[in-house]
Design an enzyme around this catalytic site. Structure first.
Site, PDB file in Angstrom:
ATOM      1  N   ASP A 494      14.045  -3.204  -9.275  1.00 37.71           N
ATOM      2  CA  ASP A 494      13.096  -3.496  -9.562  1.00 37.71           C
ATOM      3  C   ASP A 494      13.182  -3.330 -11.256  1.00 37.71           C
ATOM      4  OD1 ASP A 494      12.986  -5.173  -7.833  1.00 37.71           O
ATOM      5  OD2 ASP A 494      11.460  -3.553  -7.247  1.00 37.71           O
ATOM      6  N   ASP A 496      10.815  -1.487 -12.655  1.00 33.25           N
ATOM      7  CA  ASP A 496       9.896  -0.518 -12.896  1.00 33.25           C
ATOM      8  C   ASP A 496      10.516   1.267 -12.343  1.00 33.25           C
ATOM      9  OD1 ASP A 496      11.591   0.149 -10.217  1.00 33.25           O
ATOM     10  OD2 ASP A 496       8.962  -0.895  -9.173  1.00 33.25           O
ATOM     11  N   ASP A 498      11.747   3.667  -9.768  1.00 32.81           N
ATOM     12  CA  ASP A 498      12.210   3.542  -8.713  1.00 32.81           C
ATOM     13  C   ASP A 498      13.644   2.912  -8.654  1.00 32.81           C
ATOM     14  OD1 ASP A 498      10.452   4.652  -7.385  1.00 32.81           O
ATOM     15  OD2 ASP A 498       9.669   3.843  -6.280  1.00 32.81           O
TER      16      ASP A 498
END
Ligand code: 0RA
Length: 630
Positions: A494, A496, A498
C-alpha cells in the site's frame, strides 16, 4: 603507404559512428545510468593520472547549462602531431575509438577496466565537447560536435602548470535524459577520494549551489570509519595493512561492529568489484585461517570446535583495494576479478599481516574471535532450526508455502511473483492476475526486521521462510540465482506508512540476504495509482499529483470525481489488473543498488539498533524516506 593510411582512416571513421549507432554496447544503456557513465569515464582518466603519480586535484562541475566540466592537474593530454595520422594526439584520443589508452602497462589504470571505453566515447555521445590542455607552458583548445572535430587545435596563450579540462554536453538525440544528478556523481567521487588517499576531489553544482570537497588522507581507513559511523564498532581503530607481491598491490582495512551482517567492499584499480572474485576469495580464506589459528593457539575453543568463514565475517566491515596491472573482469556485470594469481597473493599478505596484528593486539583479537564463537553457536542453532523445518518439509521446493498461489508456467524467465501485504489485497491480486505467469504470495504476519536478528531467528520467521521457499534460491552463502523460480519479484504494498514500512523491511531482507537477486535486476516495486479520476463513463488513473492535475484538466474540471486510493484493497480486481499488474499497461520501478555503501547506510540507519541517527536521518530526509528508492 598511402593505401595503408586510408584504410586506417576508414577504420577511424567507423569507430565513432558505431558508438553513436550502438551506444549501449559502450556505456551499457542510454538512460540515467548510461548518462552518468560519461562523467565517470572522464573522471577515470583523471584518476589514472593520479595513479600514475601526476595528478593531485580533480574538479567536477555541473554547469548552469547542464553540461559537465572535469578539470585535473595531470600531465595534460599530449598535443604533439602524430607522425602517422598527422593529427595532434588529443584529437586522436578524442576522435578515434582505441586511441584513448596510454600505451604502456607500467601503470595501473582505472580507465582500462570496467568503463574502459575511452574519452572518445564521451565525445561521440556529446552534442558538443571542448577540451583545454595546459602543457608546454601553453594553453590549447579544441572543440568537437557529436565526435567530429569542428575547430583545429588552437593555442589560447601562455599557461602555468599542466592539466586537462573537458567540458561536454550529452547528446539529447542519444540519451533519454540529460539531467545529471549531483548525488549520483558526488557518491562516486567520494568513493574515489577514499580509495586514493590524499587526492582532492571537488564537486560543484552551479544549478543548486551545492559544493563539496572530498579529501581523505587516511584513505580506506577513513572509508571504514565512514561506513561504520552509525554502527557500534567493537574496536575503535580499524585494522589496516598493505603489501605488494609480483606487482599486485593489496590494501585492506577492517573493523568489526556488533551487527550481524557482513559488509565487504572490494575494488580493483578503483573499480568496485560487486561480484567479488579471486581477491575476495583470498581474503576470506586467510581471515578464516587467522581466526581459527589464533583461537586454537590461545585455547579459546571448546574441544574440536572451529569457526566457519561466515562465523568469522559476522559484523565485519572491510574494504579490500587491489591494484592489478592487467585485470581480467568476468561475471554477469563484468565486476568479478578473474586473475587466478591474485587469490594467493591476497591470501598470503592478509594471513601474514593480520596474524601479526593479532599478536600485537591480543585484546582486539579476542573481541573478534569471541564474536565469531557466538555467531558459530547461533549458526548451529540455525542449522538445527533449518533441519527441523526441513524435516517438516518447509524448505523443500516440493513443499511450497501453502499461501502461495503459484503460476502454471514453469519457465522462470517468464514467471512473476507478486509479494502482497495482507489478505484482502492478496485476494484481489489472486483474482486480478494472469494465472499463467503470475504468482501471488500474500504476507500476513509481521515481516521480521533482519537488521536486528541473527540467522537462527530469521529462519524461524514464517513470512521470511515462505518468501525464501517461494523464490527458490536459498539465502546467504547457499544462494544460487540459477534456482530462482521467477525472474520478476514484485513488491506490491500500500502507498501508506504501513506499506512503506513493510516495503523497507522486505528491501532490507533482499539487500542483506539476496543481493545478487537485486544485482541481476529481478526485484521490482509495483506502482499502483494514487488517484482514480472519472467523469461519466470515462475513467483515468493518476500515479502522481502532477498527473492528477493534468488528467483533471484533460477531462474538463466540471463533473469530474476524484478518488484517492489509500490501499490496494480499495481497488477491485479488474482495476488492480488494469493499473498495476497488466504487463502492457503497468509501470514498475526496478530496484538497483547504485551504491552499496549508501544502501548499507540507509538500512543501518532505518532498521538498525541506534535510535539517534535514525531520528536525524528521518528529519533530514523526511520527504525521501516516504519515497525510498535504493
Ligand atoms: C594520453 C596520454 C597521456 C595522458 C592522457 C592521455 C590523459 C587523458 C586525460 C583525460 C582526462 N584527463 C587526462 N589526462 C591525461 C600521457 C601523457 C604523457 O605521457 O605526458
Amino acid at each position: 603507404m598511402s593505401d595503408e593510411y586510408s584504410v586506417d582512416k576508414i577504420q577511424v571513421l567507423e569507430g565513432l559512428e558505431s558508438v553513436r549507432k550502438n551506444p549501449g554496447m559502450y556505456i551499457g544503456s542510454t538512460d540515467a545510468r548510461g548518462l552518468h557513465h560519461l562523467v565517470h569515464e572522464v573522471v577515470d582518466n583523471a584518476i589514472d593520472e593520479a595513479l600514475a603519480g601526476y595528478c593531485t586535484r580533480i574538479q567536477v562541475t555541473i554547469n548552469a547549462d547542464g553540461s559537465i566540466t572535469v578539470t585535473d592537474n595531470g600531465r595534460g593530454i599530449p598535443v604533439d602531431v602524430h607522425e602517422k595520422y598527422k593529427k595532434p594526439g588529443v584529437e586522436l584520443v578524442l576522435t578515434t575509438l582505441h586511441a584513448g589508452g596510454k600505451f604502456d602497462d607500467k601503470t595501473y589504470k582505472v580507465s582500462g577496466g570496467l568503463h574502459g571505453v575511452g574519452v572518445s566515447v564521451v565525445n561521440a555521445l556529446s552534442e558538443w565537447l571542448e577540451v583545454r590542455i595546459k602543457r608546454n607552458s601553453k594553453e590549447y583548445y579544441q572543440k568537437y560536435e557529436r565526435g567530429k572535430t569542428v575547430t583545429p587545435l588552437k593555442i589560447l596563450g601562455e599557461a602555468d602548470g599542466t592539466g586537462t579540462t573537458v567540458t561536454f554536453y550529452p547528446d539529447p538525440e542519444i540519451f533519454e535524459t540529460t539531467d545529471f544528478s549531483y548525488e549520483t556523481i558526488a557518491a562516486r567521487l567520494k568513493e574515489m577520494a577514499f580509495l586514493n588517499a590524499g587526492l582532492r576531489i571537488e564537486i560543484t553544482d552551479e544549478r543548486s549551489g551545492k559544493h563539496e570537497i572530498f579529501k581523505y588522507d587516511g584513505g580506506i581507513n577513513e572509508f571504514i570509519l565512514y561506513i561504520n559511523r552509525n554502527k557500534n564498532p567493537l574496536h575503535p581503530e580499524p585494522i589496516y595493512f598493505r603489501g605488494e607481491r609480483e606487482d599486485v598491490q593489496v590494501e585492506v582495512a577492517i573493523q568489526y561492529t556488533d551487527s550481524y551482517t557482513e559488509n565487504v567492499f572490494t575494488f580493483v584499480n578503483n573499480i568496485n568489484t560487486h561480484e567479488g572474485g579471486t581477491h575476495l576469495a583470498g581474503f576470506k580464506g586467510a581471515l578464516t585461517r587467522v581466526l581459527n589459528d589464533y583461537g586454537r593457539k590461545n585455547n579459546m575453543f571448546a574441544n574440536g570446535q572451529s569457526l566457519s568463514g561466515e562465523d568469522c565475517r559476522e559484523g565485519i566491515t572491510a574494504v579490500i583495494s587491489c591494484k592489478v596491472r592487467i585485470p581480467q573482469f568476468e561475471g554477469q556485470t563484468k565486476t568479478k576479478l578473474g586473475n587466478s594469481e591474485v587469490r594467493g597473493i591476497v591470501e598470503s599478505i592478509t594471513y601474514e599481516k593480520l596474524s601479526e596484528f593479532f599478536e600485537e593486539h591480543p585484546a582486539v583479537a579476542r573481541t573478534i574471535i569471541d564474536k565469531a564463537i557466538i555467531s558459530s553457536r547461533a549458526r548451529e542453532a540455525a542449522r538445527k532450526a533449518r533441519e527441523l523445518t526441513r524435516r517438516k518439509g518447509i524448505l523443500e521446493s516440493s513443499a511450497l508455502p501453502g499461501k502461495l498461489a503459484d503460476c502454471s508456467c514453469r519457465d522462470a524467465s517468464k514467471s512473476e511473483l507478486y509479494i502482497v501485504e495482507g489478505d484482502s489485497a492478496g485476494g484481489s491480486a489472486k483474482q486480478a492476475r494472469d494465472k499463467e505467469f503470475q504468482a501471488i504470495l500474500p504476507l500476513r504476519g509481521k515481516v521480521l526486521n533482519v537488521e536486528k536478528a541473527r540467522m537462527d531467528k530469521i529462519l524461524k520467521n514464517k513470512e521470511i521462510l515462505a518468501l525464501i521457499t517461494a523464490i527458490g534460491t536459498g539465502i546467504g552463502e547457499e544462494f544460487n540465482i540459477e534456482n530462482a523460480r521467477y525472474h520478476k519479484i514484485i513488491l506490491m504494498t500500500d502507498a501508506d506508512v504501513d506499506g512503506e514500512h513493510i516495503r523497507t523491511l522486505l528491501l532490507t531482507f533482499f539487500f542483506r540476504y539476496m543481493r545478487p537477486l537485486i544485482e541481476a535486476g529481478y526485484l521490482y516495486i509495483a506502482q499502483p495509482p494514487l488517484y482514480k479520476i472519472s467523469k461519466g463513463k470515462t475513467v483515468m488513473y493518476a500515479y502522481s499529483e502532477e498527473e492528477r492535475q493534468a488528467k483533471v484538466k484533460e477531462l474538463g474540471e466540471r463533473g469530474v470525481s476524484i478518488q484517492r486510493y489509500k490501499g490496494l484493497g480499495e481497488m477491485n480486481p479488474q482495476q488492480l489488473w488494469e493499473t498495476t499488474m497488466d504487463p502492457e499497461r503497468r509501470t514498475m520501478l526496478r530496484v538497483t543498488v547504485e551504491n552499496a555503501v549508501e544502501a548499507d547506510e540507509l538500512f543501518t540507519i532505518l532498521m538498525g539498533e541506534r535510535v539517534e541517527p535514525r531520528r536525524e536521518f528521518i528529519e533530514r530526509h523526511a520527504r525521501d524516506v516516504v519515497n525510498l528508492d535504493i
